[in-house]
Design an enzyme around this catalytic site. Structure first.
Site, short mmCIF file in Angstrom:
data_model
loop_
_atom_site.label_atom_id
_atom_site.label_comp_id
_atom_site.label_asym_id
_atom_site.label_seq_id
_atom_site.Cartn_x
_atom_site.Cartn_y
_atom_site.Cartn_z
N HIS A 100 -7.11 10.28 6.03
CA HIS A 100 -6.25 9.34 6.74
C HIS A 100 -6.09 9.73 8.20
O HIS A 100 -6.11 10.92 8.56
CB HIS A 100 -4.86 9.29 6.10
CG HIS A 100 -4.79 8.47 4.85
ND1 HIS A 100 -5.18 7.16 4.80
CD2 HIS A 100 -4.37 8.78 3.59
CE1 HIS A 100 -5.01 6.69 3.57
NE2 HIS A 100 -4.52 7.65 2.82
N ASP A 133 1.66 5.36 -5.36
CA ASP A 133 1.26 6.69 -4.94
C ASP A 133 2.24 7.74 -5.45
O ASP A 133 3.30 7.97 -4.86
CB ASP A 133 1.19 6.73 -3.41
CG ASP A 133 0.64 8.05 -2.88
OD1 ASP A 133 0.37 8.95 -3.69
OD2 ASP A 133 0.49 8.17 -1.65
N ASN A 171 -10.37 0.74 2.69
CA ASN A 171 -9.11 0.66 3.44
C ASN A 171 -9.28 1.14 4.87
O ASN A 171 -9.81 2.24 5.10
CB ASN A 171 -8.04 1.51 2.75
CG ASN A 171 -7.53 0.92 1.46
OD1 ASN A 171 -8.14 0.02 0.89
ND2 ASN A 171 -6.42 1.44 0.98
N ASP A 197 0.81 -1.22 0.00
CA ASP A 197 0.00 0.00 0.00
C ASP A 197 0.85 1.27 0.00
O ASP A 197 1.89 1.34 0.64
CB ASP A 197 -0.89 -0.02 1.25
CG ASP A 197 -2.02 0.99 1.19
OD1 ASP A 197 -2.54 1.23 0.09
OD2 ASP A 197 -2.38 1.53 2.25
N HIS A 198 0.36 2.29 -0.70
CA HIS A 198 0.97 3.63 -0.74
C HIS A 198 2.47 3.57 -1.02
O HIS A 198 3.29 4.13 -0.28
CB HIS A 198 0.69 4.38 0.56
CG HIS A 198 -0.66 5.03 0.57
ND1 HIS A 198 -0.95 6.17 -0.16
CD2 HIS A 198 -1.81 4.68 1.20
CE1 HIS A 198 -2.23 6.50 0.04
NE2 HIS A 198 -2.77 5.61 0.85
N GLY A 237 -8.76 5.99 4.03
CA GLY A 237 -9.08 6.75 5.23
C GLY A 237 -10.43 6.40 5.83
O GLY A 237 -11.13 7.25 6.38
#
Length: 284
Positions: free
Chosen positions: A183, A106, A233, A84-85, A212
């Protein structure tokens, strides 16, 4: 059971107008709690490892990833593993060998043209490795070389027409959209822009993702799923549950020194949190 892919879980959920929960993991206790909570709710789940979590683990991806794979292979429900990210191309290239079937790349910090170019390159590489790829788009900046507004900045909203162009030109498989969530929220007070979500769902032909989500109330989550969100998420909600339970235990047991005592309390609090969120999503 064997690991499944994030792509099959999310596209399957989208086809049924449902959503799959994706939880960010930091410790082994997070992994165990997410799987136990999903088993309690009898629903599939995605385990997510963020670039920040990798940094916390001394920059090493494999120890946490291998623990997640081992736990997932013994789960009674389908489990997928998602990176993720990701901002580091070096980390991106570690994904296939570590058991991940998908990544969220990202590049939203970059001006739009650079964001698109970086995401296109990441998508081409990911697809060549058999990886499903997600990106995120907030309110597009890029005017006079300015960076895009962060997707979780106050007031950030994804424009449907710009999102359509971004998805087409980047080749990503899913898009996280800015519709009002943020987030690291510690209160569940976010109000989502459901009209914008409706327009995004009507415009885009890829699954939509909500980041978020810890700060989004149950009613807003169920409405978001009905409106087209297929992947939700969650991260902070687990940390709130774990930290709160441990804090209470240590306050009531100041003599405690055995970490298994308070970690087990924290883990069970996360199990309950996961089961509650997954049940909310599956009943949406």
């Amino acid at each position: 059971m064997p690991l499944v892919t994030t792509g099959e879980l999310v596209t399957g959920a989208a086809a049924r107008h449902r959503a799959v929960a994706a939880f960010n993991i930091i410790t082994l206790e997070h992994i165990e709690a997410v799987i136990a909570g999903a088993e309690s709710a009898e629903a599939p789940v995605v385990l997510q490892v963020s670039e920040n979590a990798v940094k916390f683990r001394y920059g090493r991806l494999l120890p946490l990833a291998r623990a997640a794979v081992a736990a997932a292979e013994r789960a009674a429900v389908p489990v997928a593993l998602h990176l993720d990210h990701v901002q580091s191309d070096d980390l991106l290239r570690q994904a296939p060998g570590a058991g991940f079937s998908s990544v969220m790349y990202d590049a939203a910090r970059l001006p739009y043209a650079d964001n698109l170019a970086a995401t296109r390159a990441a998508a081409d590489w990911a697809h060549a490795q058999g990886l499903w790829i997600e990106a995120e788009l907030g309110q597009i900046g890029g005017k006079a070389g300015q960076p895009a507004l962060d997707a979780h900045a106050p007031g950030a909203r994804t424009d449907p027409a710009e999102a359509r162009a971004f998805v087409t030109d980047s080749g990503v498989d899913a898009l996280a959209v800015a519709i009002g969530s943020t987030h690291a929220m510690t209160t569940r007070t976010a109000t989502l822009d459901h009209d914008r979500l409706k327009r995004l769902a009507a415009t885009l032909d890829v699954p939509l993702v909500l980041h978020g989500s810890s700060g989004v109330p149950d009613a807003e989550l169920t409405a978001a799923v009905a409106g087209g969100i297929a992947k939700v998420n969650i991260g902070t909600a687990l940390n709130i549950a774990m930290t709160g339970a441990i804090r209470t235990y240590l306050a009531e047991n100041p003599e405690a020194v055995d970490s298994r005592k308070y970690l087990s309390v924290g883990r069970e609090a996360m199990v309950r949190a996961v089961a509650g969120i997954v049940t909310t999503l599956t009943s949406a």
